[in-house]
Scaffold this motif. Structure first.
Motif, PDB file in Angstrom:
ATOM      1  N   THR A  90      99.103  36.241  30.710  1.00 24.48           N
ATOM      2  CA  THR A  90      97.903  35.708  31.367  1.00 24.48           C
ATOM      3  C   THR A  90      97.957  35.904  32.877  1.00 24.48           C
ATOM      4  OG1 THR A  90      97.626  34.052  29.627  1.00 24.48           O
ATOM      5  CG2 THR A  90      96.506  33.643  31.726  1.00 24.48           C
ATOM      6  N   ARG A  91      99.135  35.676  33.470  1.00 25.51           N
ATOM      7  CA  ARG A  91      99.269  35.889  34.911  1.00 25.51           C
ATOM      8  C   ARG A  91      99.028  37.345  35.275  1.00 25.51           C
ATOM      9  NH1 ARG A  91     103.529  32.108  34.251  1.00 25.51           N
ATOM     10  NH2 ARG A  91     105.042  33.812  33.993  1.00 25.51           N
ATOM     11  N   THR A 116      94.014  41.570  37.034  1.00 24.09           N
ATOM     12  CA  THR A 116      93.175  42.721  36.671  1.00 24.09           C
ATOM     13  C   THR A 116      91.941  42.323  35.862  1.00 24.09           C
ATOM     14  OG1 THR A 116      94.518  43.056  34.666  1.00 24.09           O
ATOM     15  CG2 THR A 116      95.169  44.268  36.653  1.00 24.09           C
ATOM     16  N   MET A 117      91.691  41.016  35.708  1.00 25.84           N
ATOM     17  CA  MET A 117      90.608  40.571  34.835  1.00 25.84           C
ATOM     18  C   MET A 117      89.248  41.083  35.281  1.00 25.84           C
ATOM     19  SD  MET A 117      89.895  39.075  32.045  1.00 25.84           S
ATOM     20  CE  MET A 117      91.371  38.145  31.649  1.00 25.84           C
ATOM     21  N   LEU A 151      84.099  43.993  34.437  1.00 23.61           N
ATOM     22  CA  LEU A 151      83.206  45.102  34.793  1.00 23.61           C
ATOM     23  C   LEU A 151      83.092  46.098  33.644  1.00 23.61           C
ATOM     24  CD1 LEU A 151      84.308  45.741  38.488  1.00 23.61           C
ATOM     25  CD2 LEU A 151      82.189  44.652  37.708  1.00 23.61           C
ATOM     26  N   ALA A 152      84.216  46.390  32.998  1.00 26.43           N
ATOM     27  CA  ALA A 152      84.180  47.309  31.855  1.00 26.43           C
ATOM     28  C   ALA A 152      83.322  46.750  30.733  1.00 26.43           C
ATOM     29  CB  ALA A 152      85.599  47.573  31.356  1.00 26.43           C
ATOM     30  N   GLY A 153      83.406  45.435  30.518  1.00 25.79           N
ATOM     31  CA  GLY A 153      82.601  44.811  29.477  1.00 25.79           C
ATOM     32  C   GLY A 153      81.111  44.919  29.749  1.00 25.79           C
ATOM     33  N   VAL A 154      80.719  44.712  30.995  1.00 23.00           N
ATOM     34  CA  VAL A 154      79.299  44.821  31.359  1.00 23.00           C
ATOM     35  C   VAL A 154      78.802  46.249  31.167  1.00 23.00           C
ATOM     36  CG1 VAL A 154      77.645  44.605  33.244  1.00 23.00           C
ATOM     37  CG2 VAL A 154      79.424  42.867  32.955  1.00 23.00           C
TER      38      VAL A 154
END
Length: 398
Positions: free
Chosen positions: A177-178, A183-184, A189-192
C-alpha cells in the motif's frame, strides 16, 4: 464540517436480513442457470440463433453494466484529477460499485461466449487484432478491471491492519500500500483514460452494421453518444448507490455532497441531448419519430423519460435538496441509459433475414437476475466488513 466524521469504517450491521436472503435465492438460481448453460451450451439455454447472435446478456449484463459502472471513473476524475477533495468521501463506494460492475460484466460476457474458456486470449500479443473494435473493448476492460483492483487494494489492506488476525499478511499488504500511494495517481489517470476508451468503443461496435440498425440510433458518432451518456450517468449512479446504501443501512444521507454533485447533472444531460438531437437533425432522420413504429415509441420514451425529464428535475433546487426526489430523478437517468443500451443492441438491431423475433428465454433472465442479485449482495457484504463508507453515530437515524 469536520472531515474526521467521514473516516471510512465497516458498517456495524447484520449482513443477514430478509432482503439479503432474497438476494441469495436469486443468486443461487442464477448459479444453477449458469451451470446449465456451461454444461449444455448456448443452443439449449438461450433463444439466440444465427440472425440474433446476442441478447440480454450483451445488452444488459455487458453494455448496460459497463455504462452504469461509470461512477467509478467519474468520481475518481472529480476527486483526484479536478481536486474536489470534499468528494473523497464517496469515491470508495463508487469504486467498489465499479469493481463489482466490471467483474460481473466479465462473468456475463463469459456466459454469452460460445468458447468462454478462451476469454483470456486478448492477453497474448499473438492473439491481438488491431482492426477489431471488440478487441479494443476487451483489452481496455481487462486493463481497467486490473486498475480497479489495484485502486481498491488499500481498502483491503486497511481492513487487515485493523483486524490484527494476520499480522504477517498485514505487514506485506501495508508495504504494498505504501508503494501504491506513491504511484496511485498514475493508476487513477489510467482508469479514467481506459474508461473513456471502452465506453465509446462499445458504441462503435454497431457502426459496422449500418443496414441492420434502425436509423433513429444508427449514426457515425454512436461512439461519442455512448461516451457522453456514460459520463452523464456517472453522478446519478453515485447518488442512487449512496441514497440506497444510506436507507438500507439506516445512515443519514450525505445530502450536502449529493446535492452538490446533482448540480452538474443537467449540464451533462444537456450536452448529451444536444448531440443526440442535433445528430438526428443533421442526418435528416427525425421523420422516423412520426411513423408510429415500435422503434419510434422506444426512442421517444428513452429521450423523454431518460434525458429531458430528469434534466428538468435536476434544475430544481427543491428536487436536489430532497432525498426521495433526488433519488427519483437519478433513477430516471439510470433507467434512461439502460434503455438506450437495450434499444441500440436489441430494439434497433434488425437482421435482414431473420425468420423470428428474439425474446429471451427463462434461463437468460435467470442468469441476468442472478448476476444483479450477486452484485448487490457483495456490495452489502463489502460495506459491512470493509472500510468503504463512513458510518458514524452522529449520522445514524433513529
Amino acid at each position: 464540517m469536520n472531515t474526521a466524521v467521514f473516516q471510512p469504517s465497516p458498517v456495524r450491521c447484520s449482513l443477514w436480513t430478509p432482503g439479503t436472503i432474497v438476494l441469495m435465492v436469486f443468486s443461487a438460481i442464477g448459479v444453477l442457470a449458469a451451470v446449465y448453460r456451461f454444461s449444455f451450451g448456448l443452443a439449449s439455454t438461450t433463444n439466440l440463433d444465427q440472425q440474433h447472435p446476442w441478447g440480454i446478456w450483451i445488452a444488459i449484463d455487458v453494455a448496460t453494466g459497463v455504462a452504469l459502472a461509470a461512477g467509478g471513473f467519474t468520481s475518481s476524475a472529480i476527486a483526484y484529477v479536478f481536486h474536489r477533495d470534499q468528494y473523497h468521501v464517496i469515491t470508495r463506494a463508487a469504486l467498489w460499485t465499479a469493481l463489482l460492475g466490471y467483474t460481473f460484466v466479465g462473468l456475463g460476457l463469459m456466459a454469452d461466449l460460445g468458447r468462454y474458456y478462451n476469454i483470456w486470449h486478448p492477453i497474448l500479443p499473438s492473439m491481438w487484432q488491431g482492426n477489431s473494435v471488440l478487441f479494443e473493448v476487451g483489452l481496455c476492460v481487462m486493463c481497467y478491471l486490473t486498475v480497479l483492483y489495484i485502486e481498491f487494494f488499500p481498502v483491503i489492506s486497511e481492513r487487515l491492519k485493523s483486524s490484527r488476525r494476520f499480522p504477517a499478511l498485514s505487514r506485506v499488504c501495508s508495504g504494498v500500500t505504501r508503494l501504491l500511494e506513491r504511484t496511485m495517481i498514475l493508476f487513477i489517470l489510467a482508469g479514467v483514460v481506459l474508461s473513456c476508451l471502452h465506453q465509446s468503443s462499445l458504441g462503435n461496435l454497431m457502426v459496422i452494421a449500418p443496414g441492420k440498425v434502425h436509423p433513429l440510433w444508427y449514426t457515425p458518432i454512436l461512439s461519442l453518444l455512448f461516451l457522453l451518456s456514460a459520463v452523464s450517468v456517472g453522478f446519478p449512479m453515485i447518488i442512487v448507490e449512496s441514497l440506497t446504501s444510506s436507507w438500507a443501512l439506516r445512515l443519514k444521507p450525505e445530502m450536502h455532497l449529493l446535492a452538490s454533485l446533482a448540480r452538474w447533472v443537467p449540464v451533462l444531460l444537456a450536452v448529451y441531448l444536444a448531440f443526440k438531437i442535433g445528430d438526428l437533425m443533421i442526418r435528416e432522420r427525425a421523420g422516423h419519430l412520426l411513423d408510429a413504429s415500435v422503434e419510434s415509441l422506444f426512442f421517444i420514451l428513452e429521450v423523454f423519460l431518460g434525458v429531458l425529464l430528469p434534466m428538468l428535475l435536476f434544475l430544481s433546487v427543491r428536487v436536489r435538496s430532497r432525498p426521495r426526489w433526488l433519488f427519483a430523478a437519478s433513477m430516471l437517468v439510470v433507467m434512461g441509459v439502460a434503455m438506450n443500451r437495450v434499444n441500440v443492441f436489441l430494439v434497433a438491431y434488425q437482421p435482414p433475414y431473420a425468420t423470428k423475433t428474439y425474446f429471451p428465454s427463462i434461463l437468460e433472465f435467470a442468469v441476468t437476475a442472478g448476476l444483479l442479485a450477486s452484485a448487490i449482495l457483495l456490495f452489502r457484504a463489502g460495506v459491512t466488513y470493509l472500510p468503504i463508507i463512513a458510518p458514524t453515530c452522529e449520522e445514524r437515524t433513529q
